[in-house]
Design an enzyme around this catalytic site. Structure first.
Site, PDB file in Angstrom:
ATOM      1  N   CYS A 405      43.801  30.118  42.761  1.00 32.84           N
ATOM      2  CA  CYS A 405      43.436  31.591  42.294  1.00 32.84           C
ATOM      3  C   CYS A 405      43.521  32.477  43.497  1.00 32.84           C
ATOM      4  O   CYS A 405      44.426  32.429  44.315  1.00 32.84           O
ATOM      5  CB  CYS A 405      41.961  31.529  41.667  1.00 32.84           C
ATOM      6  SG  CYS A 405      40.724  30.990  42.566  1.00 32.84           S
ATOM      7  N   ARG A 410      37.701  29.875  40.923  1.00 28.90           N
ATOM      8  CA  ARG A 410      38.270  29.669  39.691  1.00 28.90           C
ATOM      9  C   ARG A 410      39.003  28.589  39.320  1.00 28.90           C
ATOM     10  O   ARG A 410      38.837  27.947  38.498  1.00 28.90           O
ATOM     11  CB  ARG A 410      38.934  30.990  38.998  1.00 28.90           C
ATOM     12  CG  ARG A 410      38.147  32.326  38.898  1.00 28.90           C
ATOM     13  CD  ARG A 410      39.157  33.600  38.515  1.00 28.90           C
ATOM     14  NE  ARG A 410      39.541  33.993  39.552  1.00 28.90           N
ATOM     15  CZ  ARG A 410      40.482  35.073  39.626  1.00 28.90           C
ATOM     16  NH1 ARG A 410      40.815  35.636  38.489  1.00 28.90           N
ATOM     17  NH2 ARG A 410      41.090  35.588  40.549  1.00 28.90           N
TER      18      ARG A 410
END
Length: 452
Positions: A405, A410
């Site tokens: 990410c 994430r």
């Protein structure tokens, strides 16, 4: 005789009001009877015969953990009935903006529509009824209830559980762990968030939990994990060995997943994350404490770090994957706007775009969200839906998948979910877009990818 016209008018008015009330009550009762939907229990053989039919949908209304594989509420075997979709009664309790609108969209996406026969099953006799009442208000009529304990008691009837469902734990399991009902390795519970202030932790946390600041495991400006020697010091300081059962959670789960992936990379063999975060603990009405628990150190980790080095890779390995797309894929876990280069997503990252050849793997509405992978209560989304989403994106599960990410948070959560689902040959590209974009010689793309 003197006629009291005022009294007569009042008497007549009262009579009319009584008649009106009776009329309204009768109408209300009639309408209620007409709109009431009587659900009936469905037998196992009939349920079995209708699985897979276009005009039937089987709905698991239990907690997400039961759907994943945990044997809860007295069920002998965990997991869900084949082809069942999930719509947990717990989701009806969540208070978020546009809740009903979001739940209506969930129903549609799962094929739970008014033109179908809907079987709703649970194990506690409550969840299915709560969902029945919700669907009744939306015009559903052909609904049936089923006790999944009957299915679980028959070993000839299959239940599907994710291969590594135990990596995501329910709050009841954590409570049992604290109360010495789970026997096994020594355990540690950590609330994880960024910053020394630990406001969420001090406002209330799981009994015995210790706070971890993510600065203990990563550092800027790239925000990669710390060097292996520093990670070893982190583990010793927090009393973690390779054989410690480590349970992680937070008010937001993303920092917990970030730390979980680093611990697995280091070599901790039993790393768990509380599914749904601290909210799931509070919803279970379990005890909360506010005292600050101190870290208790150990003297040895028990193995050389990293014992699981392939779980996280760095820029050289990511570039090798990018250069040889036949063997692997860089999977972008950012918003579509970040992936296509409209925004960077971060106030400290100027560059916009993506590593050339990377494939979008979905994420959420901004750099702190993961709606595409979470249910409305922030538990993990259905595995079949995640895998189907990736299949539509053109992600080949037979290749090595390196999730990235902006700086790793994430992507770490999604990597953990992929691990829960049993996806093989997966890794985290730790540096992500932040590191990739720092070297202008690294190939970059913008805009929508070409579809071939």
């Amino acid at each position: 005789m003197v006629v009291n016209r005022k009294a007569i008018r009042l008497l007549l008015l009262g009579s009319l009001l009584v008649l009106s009330a009776c009329s309204n009550n009768n109408t209300a009762g009639k309408n209620k009877k007409e709109t009431s939907v009587v659900t009936q229990n469905i037998k196992t053989d009939e349920l079995k015969a209708n699985i897979g039919k276009d005009d039937w949908v089987i709905v698991d209304t239990r907690a997400n953990d039961a759907f994943n594989g945990w044997a809860l509420d007295g069920v002998k075997r965990g997991g869900h009935i084949k082809d069942a979709v999930d719509f947990s009664a717990d989701w009806l309790k969540v208070k978020v903006d546009k809740q009903d609108e979001k739940l209506t969209e969930v129903l549609k996406s799962k094929g739970i529509t008014t033109d179908k026969n809907v079987v709703l099953y649970d194990a506690n006799g409550k969840d299915a009824q709560n969902v029945v009442e919700y669907l009744q208000d939306k015009g559903f009529k052909n609904m049936y209830k089923y006790d999944v304990k009957e299915w679980a008691e028959n070993q000839d009837l299959a239940l599907e559980a994710y291969p590594n469902y135990e990596m995501l734990v329910p709050s009841s399991w954590v409570n049992d762990l604290i109360n010495n009902k789970n026997y096994g390795n020594p355990y540690k519970i950590f609330e994880v968030s960024w910053g020394d202030e630990a406001k969420d932790y001090k406002n209330g946390h799981i009994p015995g939990a210790v706070h971890i600041n993510t600065d203990e495991v990563e550092e800027g400006p790239v925000w990669n994990r710390l060097k292996d020697k520093e990670l070893e010091k982190f583990a010793l300081r927090n009393g973690i060995t390779k054989d410690t059962t480590v349970v992680l959670y937070g008010a937001d789960s993303m920092p917990a997943f970030r730390t979980a992936v680093i611990l697995k990379y280091m070599g901790v063999t039993d790393v768990r994350v509380l599914n749904g975060g601290f909210t799931s603990w509070k919803n279970g009405s379990y005890q909360v404490e506010k005292k600050v628990n101190t870290k208790k150190s150990v003297t040895a980790f028990g193995t050389v770090i990293p014992a699981n080095s392939e779980y996280i890779i760095d820029l050289p390995e990511a570039k090798a994957i990018q250069a040889n797309k036949n063997n692997g894929t860089l999977v972008d876990i950012r918003s579509w706007e970040e992936y296509t280069g409209k925004i960077s997503g971060y106030d400290y990252i100027e560059a916009k775009g993506r590593p050339a050849g990377s494939v979008w793997g979905h994420a959420g509405s901004d750099s702190s969200k993961l709606e595409d992978f979470r249910n409305i209560d922030n538990t993990m989304r259905s595995g079949s839906e995640i895998l189907s989403m990736w299949e539509k994106d053109g992600i080949n599960m037979d290749k090595e998948l390196a999730f990235y990410c902006g700086t790793g948070w994430r992507a770490a959560e999604v990597l953990f979910y992929a691990d829960v689902l049993g996806v093989n040959n997966i890794t985290l590209y730790d540096g992500g877009w932040n590191e990739w974009s720092m070297d202008t010689s690294n190939p970059v793309e913008k805009g929508e990818p070409n579809k071939k």
